[in-house]
Each structure stands twice: as C-alpha cells, then as structure tokens.
Enzyme design. Structure first.
Site, PDB file in Angstrom:
ATOM      1  N   ASN A  10       0.868  -1.178   0.000  1.00  0.00           N
ATOM      2  CA  ASN A  10       0.000   0.000   0.000  1.00  0.00           C
ATOM      3  C   ASN A  10       0.906   1.230   0.000  1.00  0.00           C
ATOM      4  OD1 ASN A  10      -1.838   2.021   0.488  1.00  0.00           O
ATOM      5  ND2 ASN A  10      -2.388   1.343   2.561  1.00  0.00           N
ATOM      6  N   LYS A  12       0.112   4.249  -0.286  1.00  0.00           N
ATOM      7  CA  LYS A  12      -0.556   5.407   0.337  1.00  0.00           C
ATOM      8  C   LYS A  12      -0.322   6.671  -0.511  1.00  0.00           C
ATOM      9  CE  LYS A  12      -0.053   3.245   4.814  1.00  0.00           C
ATOM     10  NZ  LYS A  12      -0.079   3.408   6.249  1.00  0.00           N
ATOM     11  N   HIS A 102      -9.626   0.964   4.720  1.00  0.00           N
ATOM     12  CA  HIS A 102      -8.370   1.148   5.465  1.00  0.00           C
ATOM     13  C   HIS A 102      -8.653   2.069   6.657  1.00  0.00           C
ATOM     14  CE1 HIS A 102      -4.269   2.275   6.449  1.00  0.00           C
ATOM     15  NE2 HIS A 102      -3.872   1.221   5.753  1.00  0.00           N
ATOM     16  N   GLU A 104      -7.092   4.434   7.848  1.00  0.00           N
ATOM     17  CA  GLU A 104      -6.859   5.866   7.587  1.00  0.00           C
ATOM     18  C   GLU A 104      -8.067   6.477   6.886  1.00  0.00           C
ATOM     19  OE1 GLU A 104      -3.084   5.335   5.623  1.00  0.00           O
ATOM     20  OE2 GLU A 104      -2.215   4.697   7.537  1.00  0.00           O
ATOM     21  N   GLU A 174      -5.765  -5.427  10.272  1.00  0.00           N
ATOM     22  CA  GLU A 174      -4.719  -4.444  10.560  1.00  0.00           C
ATOM     23  C   GLU A 174      -5.014  -3.740  11.884  1.00  0.00           C
ATOM     24  OE1 GLU A 174      -2.615  -3.136   6.746  1.00  0.00           O
ATOM     25  OE2 GLU A 174      -4.344  -1.838   6.969  1.00  0.00           O
ATOM     26  N   GLY A 180       2.171   1.595  10.934  1.00  0.00           N
ATOM     27  CA  GLY A 180       3.143   2.696  10.860  1.00  0.00           C
ATOM     28  C   GLY A 180       3.854   2.984  12.168  1.00  0.00           C
ATOM     29  N   SER A 220       3.062  -2.800  10.363  1.00  0.00           N
ATOM     30  CA  SER A 220       4.519  -2.839  10.575  1.00  0.00           C
ATOM     31  C   SER A 220       5.154  -4.168  10.153  1.00  0.00           C
ATOM     32  CB  SER A 220       4.853  -2.493  12.032  1.00  0.00           C
ATOM     33  OG  SER A 220       4.451  -1.171  12.322  1.00  0.00           O
TER      34      SER A 220
END
Ligand code: PEP
Length: 262
Positions: A10, A12, A102, A104, A174, A180, A220
C-alpha cells in the site's frame, strides 16, 4: 486447504510518477526471475495518478506476475461525485484489486461500515477483488472488545454478498496501533484474530467461503517479521505500508514468503 498468499504493498499518498515507475521496475525485475507459480500473488497499490504511470511500464513477462490495486473507489459507476473514482474507471486503468476500509480512510475520511459494504458490492459486480481492511484501536484492545469490534466490521462489510463473492474476496486484519508504528502484532495473536475472522465468515456464509477467502495481516510488517507471520496457519499474506516503498525490503518480504508459504 491451501490458499495462494497475497503480498500487497500500500503506497498510500507517496511517490511522484517517476518514483512510482522506478519502484515498480525494482519489483518487476525481481519478480521476473520466477514463474507465477513460485511467487505469491504480488499486488501494488499506487495513488490513482500513478496507476497509469505504473501500467505504462508493464512488459509481457511481468504482466501476470504483479497485479495493481487502487486504494479506494466510489460505489457508483459515474455521476456527480466530485473527486471520486468509480470501479469501472479503476478497472479501465488496469487494476484488479481495490483496497477498501483502510483505517486511515475510516478515521480521516469518515468511511463507514455501510459505505465499505457498498464499495465491496460494486467492486465484485465490476469483476475486481476487494481487500477489505478491519482492525481495532489500542483503546478497544485494552478494553477487551477487539473480537466483537472486528466481527461487527466483517459482518457489515460482507452483508448481502454471495458465497462465491466472499470466497474470492480478501480481508486484511490491521490492528490500528500496529500501523506505521514499527510495533507489529505478535504473530500468534494475529493468527488467533484471523482465525476468529474466518469463523465469522463461516457463520455469515459457509465453510467453503471461509476456507477460500484470503485473510492478510497488516501492521509494521518487515522483512524481519514476515517469516514468522507467514508460518501461521491462518495468515494468508500481508498488507504492507512503509516496507513496500523500497524495492529491496518489499522484494525481501516476497522472497521470504516464497520460502515459507508458496
Ligand atoms: C498499512 O497502511 O496498511 C500498513 C500496514 O502500514 P505499515 O506497514 O507501514 O504499518
């Protein structure tokens, strides 16, 4: 049942077109040393603008080895939805996967379970494969509601999908606190949650769908974590952010996956 692993990057909101092309070439050059059967399913998810740039680099040899995903879509085919991109347009650009839900997007763009379900239906109706993300916050984990939260995200995302549609879809578990942060979820715990998700799939659909759907881990993932993750019974691959932005680390993840799980 053996499920072909998916290693998905991904990207991003990173990489200008030339950088995206170079990264793609770094992955393609590596992948071309192997046959499709030796490799996991490799998926890259550039920004919408870099999808055509990456697609322009494809040669006949690497075409079947690397699939492209978009990081989002709209559920309508066309119309007055300023700033949005439809599944038909994504398919037209050469993608075969779409990442949806996702964390985010849920957190910064208010994407709801209902929207994710509409997107999943549109993606499957358009002949593409959704990678449906789910995951808990640290607060939810610490208060002991991880399983019920994720089960409810999965039930909502899969609502109204047929057994065949669910079987060909993918899910990415996730944990938000692992994205991250450099702090991967313990592989045994990730496997436990993924097995729980598989049970939810069985309950809302069938054993066949639960046995076929690929459920990835994300958060991660690095070359140093992938072997342990991929050696777990229910983990069918990885959705990778940071470590997918360099060909060296992404290729190392692919190579280690091949040793353990393909
Ligand atoms: C992600 O954004 O899906 C992700 C898992 O990111 P990272 O690998 O950087 O944690």
């Amino acid at each position: 049942m053996s499920r072909k692993p998916i290693i998905a990057g991904n990207w991003k909101m990173n990489l200008l077109q030339e950088d995206a092309k170079s990264l793609f070439m770094g992955i393609a050059t590596f992948a071309e040393n192997f046959s499709k059967d030796q490799l996991p399913e490799i998926v890259i998810a550039p920004t919408f603008l870099s999808i055509p740039a990456v697609e322009s680099m494809r040669c006949d040899k690497c075409r079947p080895l690397i699939a492209t995903a978009s990081q989002n879509c709209h559920w309508e085919n066309s119309g007055a939805y300023t700033g949005e991109v439809s599944v038909e347009m994504i398919k037209d650009a050469g993608c075969s996967y779409v990442i949806i839900g996702h964390s985010e997007r849920r957190q910064y763009f208010s994407e709801t379970d209902e929207m994710i379900n509409k997107k999943a239906k549109a993606i499957l109706a358009g002949g593409l494969i959704p990678i449906i993300c789910c995951g808990e916050t640290l607060e939810q984990r610490e208060s002991g509601v991880t399983d019920e939260h994720i089960a409810s995200q999965i039930r909502a995302a899969l609502k109204g999908l047929s057994e065949d549609e669910i079987a060909k879809s993918a899910i990415a578990y996730e944990p938000i606190w692992a994205i991250g942060t450099g702090k991967s979820c313990d592989a045994t715990e990730a496997n436990r949650v993924i097995a729980m998700i598989r049970n939810v799939v069985k309950e809302v659909s069938s054993s066949k769908a639960a046995d076929s759907i690929r459920i990835l881990y994300g958060g991660s993932v690095k070359p140093s974590t992938i072997e342990e993750q991929m050696s777990k019974s229910d983990i069918d691959g990885a959705l990778i952010g940071g470590a997918s932005l360099k060909a060296d680390s992404f290729n190392e993840i692919i190579e280690k996956t091949m040793k353990v799980a393909v």
